[in-house]
Motif scaffolding. Structure first.
Motif, mmCIF file in Angstrom:
data_model
loop_
_atom_site.group_PDB
_atom_site.id
_atom_site.type_symbol
_atom_site.label_atom_id
_atom_site.label_comp_id
_atom_site.label_asym_id
_atom_site.label_seq_id
_atom_site.Cartn_x
_atom_site.Cartn_y
_atom_site.Cartn_z
ATOM 1 N N ALA A 57 0.831 -1.217 0.000
ATOM 2 C CA ALA A 57 0.000 0.000 0.000
ATOM 3 C C ALA A 57 0.859 1.259 0.000
ATOM 4 O O ALA A 57 0.599 2.220 -0.734
ATOM 5 C CB ALA A 57 -0.939 -0.009 1.206
ATOM 6 N N THR A 58 1.892 1.244 0.828
ATOM 7 C CA THR A 58 2.778 2.423 0.865
ATOM 8 C C THR A 58 3.700 2.487 -0.359
ATOM 9 O O THR A 58 4.418 3.476 -0.552
ATOM 10 C CB THR A 58 3.648 2.418 2.147
ATOM 11 O OG1 THR A 58 4.286 1.143 2.241
ATOM 12 C CG2 THR A 58 2.832 2.678 3.391
ATOM 13 N N GLY A 59 3.638 1.439 -1.173
ATOM 14 C CA GLY A 59 4.419 1.427 -2.427
ATOM 15 C C GLY A 59 4.039 2.568 -3.351
ATOM 16 O O GLY A 59 4.813 2.934 -4.245
ATOM 17 N N ILE A 60 2.865 3.164 -3.122
ATOM 18 C CA ILE A 60 2.440 4.315 -3.932
ATOM 19 C C ILE A 60 3.420 5.482 -3.738
ATOM 20 O O ILE A 60 3.475 6.403 -4.560
ATOM 21 C CB ILE A 60 0.978 4.728 -3.565
ATOM 22 C CG1 ILE A 60 0.372 5.640 -4.636
ATOM 23 C CG2 ILE A 60 0.903 5.400 -2.205
ATOM 24 C CD1 ILE A 60 0.100 4.977 -5.937
ATOM 25 N N MET A 61 4.209 5.408 -2.662
ATOM 26 C CA MET A 61 5.171 6.483 -2.388
ATOM 27 C C MET A 61 6.588 6.146 -2.868
ATOM 28 O O MET A 61 7.567 6.724 -2.391
ATOM 29 C CB MET A 61 5.171 6.792 -0.886
ATOM 30 C CG MET A 61 3.909 7.511 -0.450
ATOM 31 S SD MET A 61 3.857 7.781 1.317
ATOM 32 C CE MET A 61 3.285 6.226 1.929
ATOM 33 N N MET A 62 6.692 5.224 -3.813
ATOM 34 C CA MET A 62 8.013 4.850 -4.342
ATOM 35 C C MET A 62 8.750 6.060 -4.922
ATOM 36 O O MET A 62 9.973 6.165 -4.828
ATOM 37 C CB MET A 62 7.876 3.781 -5.440
ATOM 38 C CG MET A 62 7.645 2.372 -4.931
ATOM 39 S SD MET A 62 8.933 1.780 -3.812
ATOM 40 C CE MET A 62 10.272 1.484 -4.917
ATOM 41 N N ILE A 63 7.979 6.977 -5.521
ATOM 42 C CA ILE A 63 8.618 8.175 -6.115
ATOM 43 C C ILE A 63 9.261 9.000 -5.000
ATOM 44 O O ILE A 63 10.375 9.500 -5.147
ATOM 45 C CB ILE A 63 7.576 9.035 -6.870
ATOM 46 C CG1 ILE A 63 6.968 8.250 -8.032
ATOM 47 C CG2 ILE A 63 8.212 10.316 -7.387
ATOM 48 C CD1 ILE A 63 5.825 8.976 -8.739
ATOM 49 N N GLY A 136 3.250 -8.207 1.977
ATOM 50 C CA GLY A 136 1.786 -8.128 1.924
ATOM 51 C C GLY A 136 1.347 -6.719 1.531
ATOM 52 O O GLY A 136 2.142 -5.767 1.612
ATOM 53 N N PHE A 137 0.092 -6.561 1.094
ATOM 54 C CA PHE A 137 -0.350 -5.242 0.640
ATOM 55 C C PHE A 137 -0.517 -4.280 1.813
ATOM 56 O O PHE A 137 -0.104 -3.126 1.765
ATOM 57 C CB PHE A 137 -1.659 -5.355 -0.154
ATOM 58 C CG PHE A 137 -2.029 -4.065 -0.827
ATOM 59 C CD1 PHE A 137 -1.382 -3.649 -1.995
ATOM 60 C CD2 PHE A 137 -3.009 -3.235 -0.283
ATOM 61 C CE1 PHE A 137 -1.704 -2.434 -2.600
ATOM 62 C CE2 PHE A 137 -3.338 -2.018 -0.883
ATOM 63 C CZ PHE A 137 -2.680 -1.629 -2.048
ATOM 64 N N GLY A 138 -1.131 -4.767 2.869
ATOM 65 C CA GLY A 138 -1.266 -3.946 4.079
ATOM 66 C C GLY A 138 -2.113 -2.706 3.877
ATOM 67 O O GLY A 138 -3.068 -2.720 3.092
ATOM 68 N N GLU A 139 -1.723 -1.632 4.546
ATOM 69 C CA GLU A 139 -2.503 -0.383 4.462
ATOM 70 C C GLU A 139 -1.613 0.821 4.758
ATOM 71 O O GLU A 139 -0.480 0.677 5.218
ATOM 72 C CB GLU A 139 -3.655 -0.417 5.455
ATOM 73 C CG GLU A 139 -3.162 -0.551 6.892
ATOM 74 C CD GLU A 139 -4.266 -0.394 7.917
ATOM 75 O OE1 GLU A 139 -5.445 -0.364 7.531
ATOM 76 O OE2 GLU A 139 -3.914 -0.274 9.104
ATOM 77 N N TYR A 146 -8.373 4.459 0.145
ATOM 78 C CA TYR A 146 -7.023 4.251 -0.397
ATOM 79 C C TYR A 146 -6.904 4.615 -1.870
ATOM 80 O O TYR A 146 -5.917 5.237 -2.281
ATOM 81 C CB TYR A 146 -6.590 2.786 -0.197
ATOM 82 C CG TYR A 146 -5.195 2.557 -0.750
ATOM 83 C CD1 TYR A 146 -4.055 3.017 -0.084
ATOM 84 C CD2 TYR A 146 -5.012 1.919 -1.983
ATOM 85 C CE1 TYR A 146 -2.787 2.849 -0.606
ATOM 86 C CE2 TYR A 146 -3.741 1.748 -2.515
ATOM 87 C CZ TYR A 146 -2.629 2.208 -1.822
ATOM 88 O OH TYR A 146 -1.385 2.047 -2.352
ATOM 89 N N TYR A 147 -7.931 4.230 -2.651
ATOM 90 C CA TYR A 147 -7.814 4.469 -4.108
ATOM 91 C C TYR A 147 -7.726 5.965 -4.408
ATOM 92 O O TYR A 147 -6.920 6.402 -5.228
ATOM 93 C CB TYR A 147 -8.983 3.808 -4.860
ATOM 94 C CG TYR A 147 -8.894 2.310 -4.797
ATOM 95 C CD1 TYR A 147 -7.867 1.636 -5.475
ATOM 96 C CD2 TYR A 147 -9.805 1.559 -4.051
ATOM 97 C CE1 TYR A 147 -7.753 0.257 -5.395
ATOM 98 C CE2 TYR A 147 -9.697 0.184 -3.980
ATOM 99 C CZ TYR A 147 -8.661 -0.471 -4.647
ATOM 100 O OH TYR A 147 -8.540 -1.825 -4.566
ATOM 101 N N LEU A 148 -8.580 6.732 -3.730
ATOM 102 C CA LEU A 148 -8.572 8.179 -3.920
ATOM 103 C C LEU A 148 -7.227 8.767 -3.458
ATOM 104 O O LEU A 148 -6.601 9.584 -4.158
ATOM 105 C CB LEU A 148 -9.728 8.821 -3.135
ATOM 106 C CG LEU A 148 -9.946 10.310 -3.365
ATOM 107 C CD1 LEU A 148 -10.319 10.587 -4.821
ATOM 108 C CD2 LEU A 148 -11.030 10.849 -2.434
ATOM 109 N N TYR A 149 -6.783 8.266 -2.313
ATOM 110 C CA TYR A 149 -5.509 8.729 -1.751
ATOM 111 C C TYR A 149 -4.349 8.402 -2.707
ATOM 112 O O TYR A 149 -3.476 9.230 -2.969
ATOM 113 C CB TYR A 149 -5.273 8.063 -0.382
ATOM 114 C CG TYR A 149 -3.836 8.099 0.061
ATOM 115 C CD1 TYR A 149 -3.267 9.262 0.594
ATOM 116 C CD2 TYR A 149 -3.014 6.963 -0.076
ATOM 117 C CE1 TYR A 149 -1.935 9.297 0.967
ATOM 118 C CE2 TYR A 149 -1.674 6.998 0.295
ATOM 119 C CZ TYR A 149 -1.142 8.159 0.827
ATOM 120 O OH TYR A 149 0.173 8.198 1.192
ATOM 121 N N SER A 150 -4.385 7.166 -3.224
ATOM 122 C CA SER A 150 -3.280 6.752 -4.086
ATOM 123 C C SER A 150 -3.246 7.572 -5.377
ATOM 124 O O SER A 150 -2.178 7.942 -5.861
ATOM 125 C CB SER A 150 -3.364 5.254 -4.403
ATOM 126 O OG SER A 150 -4.553 4.976 -5.098
#
Lengths: 259, 306
Positions: A57-63, A136-139, A146-150
């Motif tokens: 889930a926090t992978g959205i912050m890879m950048i 794991g995907f987690g949160e 989450y989708y809106l946040y991501s």
């Protein structure tokens, strides 16, 4: 401008530099996921504030996690992508056909923006997948939608990166030389990335540093509600940076003599 | 028929700091001309070509292309032009075919002509070889092919034979002739060698220190550098009388001991006999031609010994 974009597509289809850039964007998240796993196995405890990405889930912050690497890779790519046109003299081929300099500049910016978009999507997607497989995907703590946040997070992070890319494009057109552009882009990245760390200790300068996009990437946490609330500011600073740097770059390029 | 004006430059000046790279250059190129710009290195040839192509701004003066002026008009005119300025501008990591595809895309034209152009420039065999591995001659030919992909009516070639070996120079000359005769292209080309240009160009402009010091046609150049009999004698007055007796009118007394005779070039021996029979001391007589190089140096104020 579509004609110029077509020409760029043909050039990039054989570009080894593009392959290297995409290769880094592909391998880096996988390597980081494996490296994080090894660290955890050796007793390290993951902390989102420090490690930024700790699960899928926090992978959205890879950048955000790899901002400096992304900047260095993109500043190299953009410096060569623009500088070589001047050094090989190939810029004359398009301009002497009566193509508008503004269109030429914007074409380079659009392509640099697209490469950035593809690269960051690859890095984010592979980061999320790799970290999901291992941890794991987690949160993301305190995030309900989450989708809106991501979507908001990725969009904001992309714009912050794009703003710097816009500055690299401007530097490329100002210097007209790959090597010189590379040095100035690198100095810009380092200066606006690390000097705020000093200036942020004083109240007045803290506000000044918030006009540089790298401040958000290096000193903000994209999972903290207080900083998430700053997304509109980040978008505004990014857009202002893009407009200002592009305007300055175009005006300067229009006055430049092509050797 | 050379009627339509392709390029008209009026008092074009370009100033870098305190030096004038171009100083009020005015010239006119009409359709069908092969117009040669000649000048030493730094004379302003490339600068002038770049102003025409819109690569550098003009500080003074006006440029007209295909009758069009102004920013939009010149952009429109430039779409009917092609250029190869100084070194061939190619993408080193692309093949000949890919380089042409890029230029076709830049010009917004179809890439159907690529095969024909590769054949025309004798590059059909290059296949997957990258441009960076081409010889200079091949790169020059590819650069010209690249300019032709957009079907230009007016071609600008800056020192197209620079660095080529003798066979490459001959080949390039033939290519330029073919472009003019087969495709009807008007050409503006430059060189610092008048002798080389004289084998291709129909019109010439001599640039020196940014100024256009002479503009002349092929016929005028031939007349000014024509063949003549050079006669050296200590008795010029007597020699003139003999020439008059022989009915020779086209001659010129150059100095107290030298006469140039521009007619009866095949009758050197009979002229010599007449001079000897008139008891003149002839120290030298023979046909000669003013070298183009000397002519150029004479115009630009250089010396032939340089």
């Amino acid at each position: 401008m579509l004609n110029l974009l077509t020409a760029e597509r043909i050039k990039l289809s054989r570009s080894k530099k593009l392959m290297v850039v995409l290769g880094i964007f592909i391998l880096l998240p996988i390597f980081q996921a494996i490296n994080t796993k090894l660290n955890v196995e050796n007793g390290k405890e993951l902390n989102q504030v420090v490690d930024t990405v700790i699960n899928g889930a926090t992978g959205i912050m890879m950048i955000d996690k790899n901002a400096l690497t992304i900047f260095l890779v993109l500043c190299s790519f953009v410096s060569f992508f623009i500088g070589e046109e001047f050094q090989n003299g190939t810029i004359r081929n398009a301009l002497s056909l009566g193509r508008s300099r503004t269109h030429y500049y914007l074409t380079k910016f659009v392509i640099a923006g697209l490469v950035t978009l593809v690269g960051t999507i690859i890095m984010t997607a592979l980061g999320m997948v790799s970290f999901s497989i291992i941890f794991g995907f987690g949160e993301v703590a305190d995030i309900n939608h989450y989708y809106l946040y991501s979507l908001k997070t990725f969009g904001t992070l992309y714009l912050l990166i794009l703003a710097n890319v816009s500055v690299y494009v401007m530097i490329g057109f100002l210097t007209k030389n790959s090597g010189v552009a590379l040095i100035w882009s690198f100095l810009y990245t380092i200066a606006t990335g690390f000097l705020p760390d000093i200036f942020r200790h004083t109240k007045h300068f803290q506000q000044v540093t918030d006009w540089f996009t790298e401040t958000f990437l290096f000193y903000y946490n994209f999972a903290t509600p207080a900083h998430i609330a700053k997304f509109p500011d980040m978008v505004m600073v990014s857009l202002i940076t893009i407009v200002l740097s592009s305007t300055l770059g175009i005006i300067s390029f229009k006055r430049t003599d092509i050797k | 028929m050379m009627s339509e004006t392709i390029l008209k430059a009026v008092n074009v000046s370009k100033i870098y700091g305190k030096s004038k790279a171009l100083d009020k250059v005015s010239l006119e190129i009409k359709r069908g001309m092969i117009y040669g710009l000649i000048g030493e290195n730094g004379a302003g040839k490339s600068t002038f070509m770049r102003t025409v192509m819109g690569l550098i701004t003009v500080d003074e003066g006006n440029i007209e292309l295909f009758g069009e002026t102004g920013i939009k008009g010149l952009q429109k005119g430039r779409r009917r032009m092609g250029q190869s300025i100084e070194t061939p501008a190619l993408y080193p990591d692309l093949t000949a075919r890919e380089n042409l595809r890029v230029q076709a895309a830049n010009g917004g034209v179809s890439d159907r002509e690529i095969d024909d152009l590769l054949q025309l420039m004798n590059l059909g065999h290059t296949g997957k070889k990258k441009a960076k591995n081409f010889s200079l001659g091949m790169r020059q030919r590819l650069a010209i092919a690249s300019t032709l992909i957009t079907n230009p009516e007016f071609l600008i070639l800056d020192e197209p034979t620079n660095g080529l070996d003798p066979s490459g120079i001959v080949e390039m000359r033939e290519i330029i002739h073919r472009l003019v005769t087969e495709r009807g292209i008007t050409v503006l080309l430059s060189s610092h060698l008048l002798d080389e240009l004289s084998q291709v160009a129909t019109h010439y402009a001599i640039l020196h220190d940014g100024q256009l010091i002479r503009e002349l046609s092929k016929e005028e150049l031939a007349r000014e550098t024509r063949q003549y009999i050079e006669l050296e004698t200590t008795e010029v007055q007597k020699a003139v009388a003999v020439l008059d007796e022989l009915g020779i009118k086209d001659y010129e007394v150059i100095s107290g001991s030298k006469i140039h005779i521009y007619e009866s070039l095949d009758d050197v021996s009979s002229i010599n006999r007449s001079l000897v029979l008139a008891n003149l001391k002839v120290s030298r007589i023979g046909t000669t031609r003013q070298k183009l190089e000397d002519y150029f140096l004479q115009l630009t104020g250089g010396t032939s010994d340089a």
